[in-house]
Structure formats: structure tokens, C-alpha cells
Design an enzyme around this catalytic site. Sequence first.
Site, PDB file in Angstrom:
ATOM      1  N   TRP A 185       1.376 -40.378 -22.646  1.00 20.70           N
ATOM      2  CA  TRP A 185       1.332 -39.406 -21.553  1.00 20.70           C
ATOM      3  C   TRP A 185       1.042 -38.041 -22.161  1.00 20.70           C
ATOM      4  O   TRP A 185       1.668 -37.644 -23.136  1.00 20.70           O
ATOM      5  CB  TRP A 185       2.656 -39.338 -20.775  1.00 20.70           C
ATOM      6  CG  TRP A 185       2.635 -38.148 -19.850  1.00 20.70           C
ATOM      7  CD1 TRP A 185       1.908 -38.021 -18.694  1.00 20.70           C
ATOM      8  CD2 TRP A 185       3.283 -36.888 -20.063  1.00 20.70           C
ATOM      9  NE1 TRP A 185       2.086 -36.755 -18.170  1.00 20.70           N
ATOM     10  CE2 TRP A 185       2.916 -36.042 -18.997  1.00 20.70           C
ATOM     11  CE3 TRP A 185       4.145 -36.397 -21.045  1.00 20.70           C
ATOM     12  CZ2 TRP A 185       3.382 -34.728 -18.873  1.00 20.70           C
ATOM     13  CZ3 TRP A 185       4.600 -35.081 -20.939  1.00 20.70           C
ATOM     14  CH2 TRP A 185       4.229 -34.265 -19.847  1.00 20.70           C
ATOM     15  N   LYS A 226      -0.175 -38.661 -13.788  1.00 21.66           N
ATOM     16  CA  LYS A 226       0.767 -37.725 -13.152  1.00 21.66           C
ATOM     17  C   LYS A 226       0.032 -36.883 -12.117  1.00 21.66           C
ATOM     18  O   LYS A 226      -1.181 -36.717 -12.198  1.00 21.66           O
ATOM     19  CB  LYS A 226       1.352 -36.862 -14.269  1.00 21.66           C
ATOM     20  CG  LYS A 226       2.252 -35.744 -13.875  1.00 21.66           C
ATOM     21  CD  LYS A 226       3.171 -35.395 -15.025  1.00 21.66           C
ATOM     22  CE  LYS A 226       3.955 -34.154 -14.722  1.00 21.66           C
ATOM     23  NZ  LYS A 226       5.146 -34.030 -15.539  1.00 21.66           N
ATOM     24  N   ASP A 257       5.025 -43.980 -13.122  1.00 22.71           N
ATOM     25  CA  ASP A 257       6.271 -43.221 -13.105  1.00 22.71           C
ATOM     26  C   ASP A 257       6.546 -42.905 -11.640  1.00 22.71           C
ATOM     27  O   ASP A 257       5.677 -42.355 -10.945  1.00 22.71           O
ATOM     28  CB  ASP A 257       6.113 -41.939 -13.944  1.00 22.71           C
ATOM     29  CG  ASP A 257       7.383 -41.120 -14.038  1.00 22.71           C
ATOM     30  OD1 ASP A 257       7.979 -40.825 -12.987  1.00 22.71           O
ATOM     31  OD2 ASP A 257       7.766 -40.747 -15.154  1.00 22.71           O
ATOM     32  N   HIS A 260       5.608 -39.509 -10.164  1.00 19.67           N
ATOM     33  CA  HIS A 260       4.274 -38.951 -10.404  1.00 19.67           C
ATOM     34  C   HIS A 260       3.290 -39.130  -9.263  1.00 19.67           C
ATOM     35  O   HIS A 260       2.085 -39.233  -9.482  1.00 19.67           O
ATOM     36  CB  HIS A 260       3.702 -39.537 -11.692  1.00 19.67           C
ATOM     37  CG  HIS A 260       4.404 -39.031 -12.912  1.00 19.67           C
ATOM     38  ND1 HIS A 260       3.931 -39.215 -14.175  1.00 19.67           N
ATOM     39  CD2 HIS A 260       5.541 -38.307 -13.032  1.00 19.67           C
ATOM     40  CE1 HIS A 260       4.757 -38.649 -15.042  1.00 19.67           C
ATOM     41  NE2 HIS A 260       5.742 -38.105 -14.371  1.00 19.67           N
ATOM     42  N   HIS A 284       8.149 -46.307 -15.198  1.00 25.07           N
ATOM     43  CA  HIS A 284       9.120 -45.280 -15.546  1.00 25.07           C
ATOM     44  C   HIS A 284       9.917 -45.059 -14.274  1.00 25.07           C
ATOM     45  O   HIS A 284       9.463 -44.356 -13.371  1.00 25.07           O
ATOM     46  CB  HIS A 284       8.431 -43.979 -15.966  1.00 25.07           C
ATOM     47  CG  HIS A 284       8.014 -43.955 -17.397  1.00 25.07           C
ATOM     48  ND1 HIS A 284       7.521 -42.843 -18.013  1.00 25.07           N
ATOM     49  CD2 HIS A 284       8.061 -44.924 -18.348  1.00 25.07           C
ATOM     50  CE1 HIS A 284       7.254 -43.129 -19.287  1.00 25.07           C
ATOM     51  NE2 HIS A 284       7.564 -44.378 -19.510  1.00 25.07           N
ATOM     52  N   ASP A 292       8.715 -33.985  -8.942  1.00 22.81           N
ATOM     53  CA  ASP A 292       8.976 -34.830 -10.108  1.00 22.81           C
ATOM     54  C   ASP A 292      10.200 -34.300 -10.865  1.00 22.81           C
ATOM     55  O   ASP A 292      10.100 -33.851 -11.995  1.00 22.81           O
ATOM     56  CB  ASP A 292       7.712 -34.783 -10.995  1.00 22.81           C
ATOM     57  CG  ASP A 292       7.809 -35.696 -12.189  1.00 22.81           C
ATOM     58  OD1 ASP A 292       8.621 -36.632 -12.157  1.00 22.81           O
ATOM     59  OD2 ASP A 292       7.048 -35.476 -13.157  1.00 22.81           O
ATOM     60  N   ASP A 294      12.982 -35.717 -11.921  1.00 18.84           N
ATOM     61  CA  ASP A 294      13.654 -36.556 -12.917  1.00 18.84           C
ATOM     62  C   ASP A 294      15.165 -36.608 -12.749  1.00 18.84           C
ATOM     63  O   ASP A 294      15.911 -36.526 -13.727  1.00 18.84           O
ATOM     64  CB  ASP A 294      13.260 -36.121 -14.341  1.00 18.84           C
ATOM     65  CG  ASP A 294      11.818 -36.472 -14.651  1.00 18.84           C
ATOM     66  OD1 ASP A 294      11.491 -37.664 -14.611  1.00 18.84           O
ATOM     67  OD2 ASP A 294      11.006 -35.553 -14.898  1.00 18.84           O
ATOM     68  N   ASP A 324      12.964 -43.190 -16.922  1.00 17.70           N
ATOM     69  CA  ASP A 324      12.492 -41.880 -17.371  1.00 17.70           C
ATOM     70  C   ASP A 324      13.059 -40.796 -16.470  1.00 17.70           C
ATOM     71  O   ASP A 324      12.473 -40.468 -15.441  1.00 17.70           O
ATOM     72  CB  ASP A 324      10.955 -41.831 -17.377  1.00 17.70           C
ATOM     73  CG  ASP A 324      10.450 -40.489 -17.893  1.00 17.70           C
ATOM     74  OD1 ASP A 324      11.257 -39.739 -18.475  1.00 17.70           O
ATOM     75  OD2 ASP A 324       9.260 -40.182 -17.708  1.00 17.70           O
TER      76      ASP A 324
END
Length: 416
Positions: A185, A226, A257, A260, A284, A292, A294, A324
Amino acid sequence: MKDGLIESAYRTAQERYAEIGVDTEKAIAALQDIHISLHCWQADDVTGFESSGELSGGIQTTGNYPGKARNIEEVRADIVEAKSLIPGSHRLNLHAIYGDFGGKLIDRDQIEPAHFESWIQWAQENGMKLDFNSTSFSHPKSGNLSLANPDKSIRDFWIEHTRRCRAIAEEMGRRQGDPCIMNLWIHDGSKDLTVNRLKYRELLKESLDEIFSTEYEHMKDCIEAKVFGIGLESYTVGSADFYIAYAAQRQKIFTLDTGHYHPTENIYDKISALLPFLPELMLHVSRPVRWDSDHVTIINDETLELCKEIVRSNALDRVHIGLDYFDASINRIGAYVIGTRATQKCLMQALLEPLGSLRSYEAEDKGFQRLAMLEEGKALPWGAVYDMFCLRNGVPVGEDYIKAVEQYERDVTSKR
Ligand code: RNT
Ligand code: ZN
């Protein structure tokens, strides 16, 4: 929680599931076989052991909960602790900046398998297999463009870094007798309008071709797309379209992900859209809150539907599951435990679906029956089956892990 209580609840659940033709023992055995790739970077807010520089590349951790791991020993200790509270056996996903550099500054174009030797040994001793990631962020040469940089010397620097990462992943895979999955990435993009969109993408394609020109046997490549990074809002070189096209053409693994995509997109629907064209997928699993962000993965519709899609596609052997997220605002070991167990709980629900009858209803065009069964499935006692899975794996059942995390905080992380 009392063992007797867990056992009797399990027996009732087993009988209840048997009534709809589902074998709970099979579900437990299947979950035991799923090895989730734990991201090493939750332990220290994506800092790594290279320098004390700032986190860059459009990603950010927020929060300053005490107890962050400060070095390789602390990261390892925290992962061992988290692992002891998660049922099953799992993988560890390392980033290149987590090498054992012995306090020396080893630049990214100089890293070698030797810098990961102690990890390979540690992983073997701790029954974990390793996955790997190249690191394009948090470096003086990161800027806004790395593998897509028009400046050949910068591009070459990152090509060299990524090639070396593949060699390290190959060594990890060879030594552990199981392919190491290496994720690529990069943050490359632009804060404001750009008039050279095609040019950067062509450069990235060329860089990737050069990086992947070496064939390896013990590692697998995956490429992660992403939407945008912080400070890089207007353009992302490695967008979903770009990497999906690349992965399909070159038969690489595509990394999905869950943070993303645009907030209204359904990530789970992408599994069956990509599987006919790609050899494998990497996930992820994260929890984007409005963006995003997380956040720690939890049981929610997104995670649940994603897991159901993997099982419904009969693709547990083609979809690799990694985590992730990086939350620095709560106990970091607790963050690992909650996110991994939540992912497993979603997988457990997916494995306990009465797929046979659901599919028959669908084939017979019995829409009401299918919807009714999907609704009823939500309230079936899957929690009792997951509790039994924990009991058999010798880890705390239910909320009992809270005490264990608190104890570790008292004894270890609060003293940092
Ligand atoms: C960033 C990507 C990437 C990173 C890690 C640290 O948006 O999700 O996977 O989170 O490599
Ligand atoms: Zn990711």
C-alpha cells in the site's frame, strides 16, 4: 464464567442448531482453521523501530492512552498477551519499519532478511506465521509520491525498498513453510487538483512491473487501494479501479480494506464481484466511522455481511483475513482482543447459517421463507457456540478477558 454453564448452554445451542440442519461441531472446527493476521501496528500507533519521526502518508492515529509499546520487546510482549486472550492460532502482520535494527539507522533501501531474523525466530517460538508490508510512509523521501514519483531517483529508492521487502517476505515464507503474504500500500496522491492523473498511474504501473519482475515461491503479493488520505484528498494514484485492473491482469491478490471506500458502498458485495477474476483476496478488516478512521473492528452489519459472503462463496481458502485499525485512545491490547474476537464472532455466525435451506428456498423462489430464515438466524444462540470455542481453546470466555487486560495494564503497560 463457570464451565458448567458454558457447557449446558452449548448443548442447548447444539440441539437448537441441529433442528435447522446445522452442525455446530463443524462450525467450531472451521473457525479453528481460520488464522487471522494480526497487525503489529496497533501496539504502538504505527510508530515502528526506525526513527522517532512523525507518522505521515495520509494516515493518522488519534488518542494518547498510556502504555504504548516503545520498542521491539514491548511490542512482542503485548502481542503475546493479546494472543493469550484470543482463541485459535493466528498470524502476525509486520510492517517493514518494525525490523530488528539494533538501534542503527538502516534506510529503507538497505533492509534485508537479517533485520527480520529475530522476528522469524520469535514467530516460530510463539506459533505464529508472519505476513509482511512495505512501508512508504513516515520517511523523508515519502512526500506525496513514492512509486509514482516522476523523479526517477525517488521512484528507484521506493522500488528498491519494495523489492527488498518481497525478498524478506520470501524468506519468511520459506522458513515458516507457508506463504508470507506481502501487502503493498502506498499513499501516493495529491491534496489539490492535478492535471497529470494518467502520468502518475502509468509510472506506478511501471514501478509495479519492475517490482514484480522477480518470481518467488514462498510469498504472495497483494496490492491495496484507497479512496484518499489526509492531506491527499483530491487524487489517489492507487485507486480501486487502478489496482483491480492491475490485479486482474497480473493475477495478483487484491486487498480490500473496509475503510477504503465511499461510506455508502457495501464492501461485502465486492467479494463475489472480484473472485471470478482474481486468484485470492486479502482483507483489512477495520471500522470506518464517517471516514477511514481505523476504529476497532466490532460486530456490526458490515463485518457480519463480509464474513457471510466469504462463507457463502465457499471461499475461506481464497480470502485471507487480516485486521487493520489503530486506536490510540483505549487500552491497545484490549483493542486487539475486541477486534479479533469480533471478527471471529462474525465468522462464527456465518459458519452457522443454515445455507442448505436458504439456498433451497431461493431456488424455489420462496422469498418469504428465505427472508424469515435469515431473520430467525440472527437470534439463534451462536454466542453459546463461540463461548464453547473459547473454552476449548483455553482462553477467557465472554467478558472475562476484561479482567485479564486490566491485570496486564496494572502489571505492565501502566509502568511504561
Ligand atoms: C492505509 C492502509 C494501510 C495501512 C497499514 C499501516 O490506509 O490501510 O494498510 O493502514 O499499512
Ligand atoms: Zn489497510
